[in-house]
Motif scaffolding. Structure first.
Motif, PDB file in Angstrom:
ATOM      1  N   LYS A  83       0.745  -1.202  -0.048  1.00  0.00           N
ATOM      2  CA  LYS A  83       0.019   0.057  -0.023  1.00  0.00           C
ATOM      3  C   LYS A  83       1.037   1.174   0.023  1.00  0.00           C
ATOM      4  O   LYS A  83       0.398   2.246  -0.748  1.00  0.00           O
ATOM      5  CB  LYS A  83      -0.772  -0.065   1.105  1.00  0.00           C
ATOM      6  N   ASP A 211      -7.738  -2.818  12.740  1.00  0.00           N
ATOM      7  CA  ASP A 211      -7.522  -2.261  11.539  1.00  0.00           C
ATOM      8  C   ASP A 211      -6.163  -2.139  11.011  1.00  0.00           C
ATOM      9  O   ASP A 211      -5.951  -2.157   9.779  1.00  0.00           O
ATOM     10  CB  ASP A 211      -7.949  -0.605  11.708  1.00  0.00           C
ATOM     11  N   GLN A 278      -5.093 -11.458   6.736  1.00  0.00           N
ATOM     12  CA  GLN A 278      -6.672 -10.949   6.902  1.00  0.00           C
ATOM     13  C   GLN A 278      -6.809  -9.338   7.571  1.00  0.00           C
ATOM     14  O   GLN A 278      -7.799  -8.836   7.411  1.00  0.00           O
ATOM     15  CB  GLN A 278      -7.452 -11.695   7.675  1.00  0.00           C
ATOM     16  N   GLU A 280      -5.984  -5.475   7.770  1.00  0.00           N
ATOM     17  CA  GLU A 280      -6.097  -4.624   6.362  1.00  0.00           C
ATOM     18  C   GLU A 280      -4.783  -3.725   6.292  1.00  0.00           C
ATOM     19  O   GLU A 280      -4.098  -3.469   5.260  1.00  0.00           O
ATOM     20  CB  GLU A 280      -6.998  -3.419   6.899  1.00  0.00           C
ATOM     21  N   ASN A 281      -4.098  -3.623   7.335  1.00  0.00           N
ATOM     22  CA  ASN A 281      -2.662  -2.894   7.233  1.00  0.00           C
ATOM     23  C   ASN A 281      -1.537  -3.333   8.232  1.00  0.00           C
ATOM     24  O   ASN A 281      -1.798  -3.099   9.362  1.00  0.00           O
ATOM     25  CB  ASN A 281      -2.963  -1.379   7.362  1.00  0.00           C
TER      26      ASN A 281
END
Length: 322
Positions: A83, A211, A278, A280-281
């Protein structure tokens, strides 16, 4: 045959490219304003600017010590599907690696944890993550919760998960909670008994809902885990012999990012390795040439969303990717 013209003609296409490039790049005009000025569509302006760059009509030079780092960040993201990446510059011989990477991580966390959709954040432990809390600017997020994601060391240290989690929560004016467990159980059987407990399961499920989480990776020579966190009955040479290149969250991995075949991996108390896929970040903060193999293993596995590292390490990781 028609005669060649005696004088040069105007290349209308190139002239338009130059006019648009000057308007947008030199005068700061928006593409929408340039489209209106020259009677074009915004799509035509966008394509023309790209054409101007492709022809070399527009050449951008970024004069800063951070310029090579910015280029490395793009290369890392493209090579490993990240990302984002943050690469700290290394200049001269006198520098502290943990300080450089820690300060970069601190800056990143201040921005990331300011996002209102980040409500639960997991924090690991280690030198770099500890340093990040020293450089991070305070933010006001009373709706945020920071949770430790790894068991603690038996020795008291400001590098331990409890201390780092508390400091980060204080910096964010956030709530915090702990994963109160050692890193390793005494055996696979005792691990299975502990993992089956309701209180353990509820904490693990909470961490899985994070998260984002920040992790540090350990090498096979001088990591904090190797130094202070290994069970006394484990022979380090046997872990080396298994093909391990380093660890993440207490799990020892091979060069391709898989768990090595060693009993130590069956005794870890905490998240399972596939759980990282699983979240996100997953933020990996690690640097130094000694950590290139484990960084490469984790990037190859594909579980990392953000990499925070230094210039020399980034170059080495990309060189091995060729």
């Amino acid at each position: 045959m028609p005669r060649a013209p005696k004088t040069n003609t105007v290349d209308a296409e190139e002239q338009l490219l130059v006019r648009l490039a000057w308007a947008c790049e030199m005068e700061g005009m928006t593409q929408a304003a340039a489209a209106e000025k020259f009677g074009l569509t915004r799509l035509r302006v966008n394509k023309s600017l790209r054409e101007a760059r492709a022809r070399g009509i527009v050449r951008v030079a970024v004069n800063s010590v951070y310029a090579p780092c910015a280029e490395l960040e793009w290369k890392l993201c493209n090579a490993f599907g990240l990302k984002t990446a943050s690469v700290a510059p290394i200049a001269g011989e006198q520098f502290d690696l943990h300080t450089m990477i820690g300060s970069s991580l601190g800056q990143y966390l201040a921005s990331y944890l300011s996002q209102r959709d980040v409500r639960l954040f997991g924090m690991s432990w280690g030198n770099t993550l500890n340093m990040a809390t020293r450089f991070m600017q305070p933010i006001n997020r009373p709706d945020l919760e920071i949770i430790s994601v790894m068991g603690g060391l038996s020795k008291g240290s400001d590098l331990n998960s409890f201390e780092i989690t508390t400091r980060l929560a204080d910096l964010c004016n956030a709530e915090h909670s702990y994963f109160t467990s050692p890193i390793y159980a005494g055996s696979r059987e005792s691990r299975d008994i502990l993992v089956a407990q309701d209180v353990f399961q509820s904490t693990i499920e909470k961490i899985r809902r994070a998260d984002g989480i920040a992790l540090a990776a350990g090498d096979m020579q001088k990591s904090l885990l190797i130094k202070d966190g290994m069970p006394p009955d484990i022979d380090l040479e046997s872990i080396h012999a298994s093909g391990a290149v380093g660890d993440i969250m207490g799990y020892f991995l091979s060069a391709n990012g898989d768990l090595v075949d060693h009993p130590i991996n069956e005794r870890v108390l905490g998240l399972e390795l596939p759980d990282l896929d699983q979240i996100e970040n997953v933020i990996l903060a690690a640097g130094g040439l000694n950590k290139v193999p484990i960084i490469r293993a984790l990037l190859t596995r594909g579980c990392v969303g953000t990499l925070v590292t230094d210039e020399h390490t980034a170059l080495a990781v990309l060189d091995q990717a060729k």
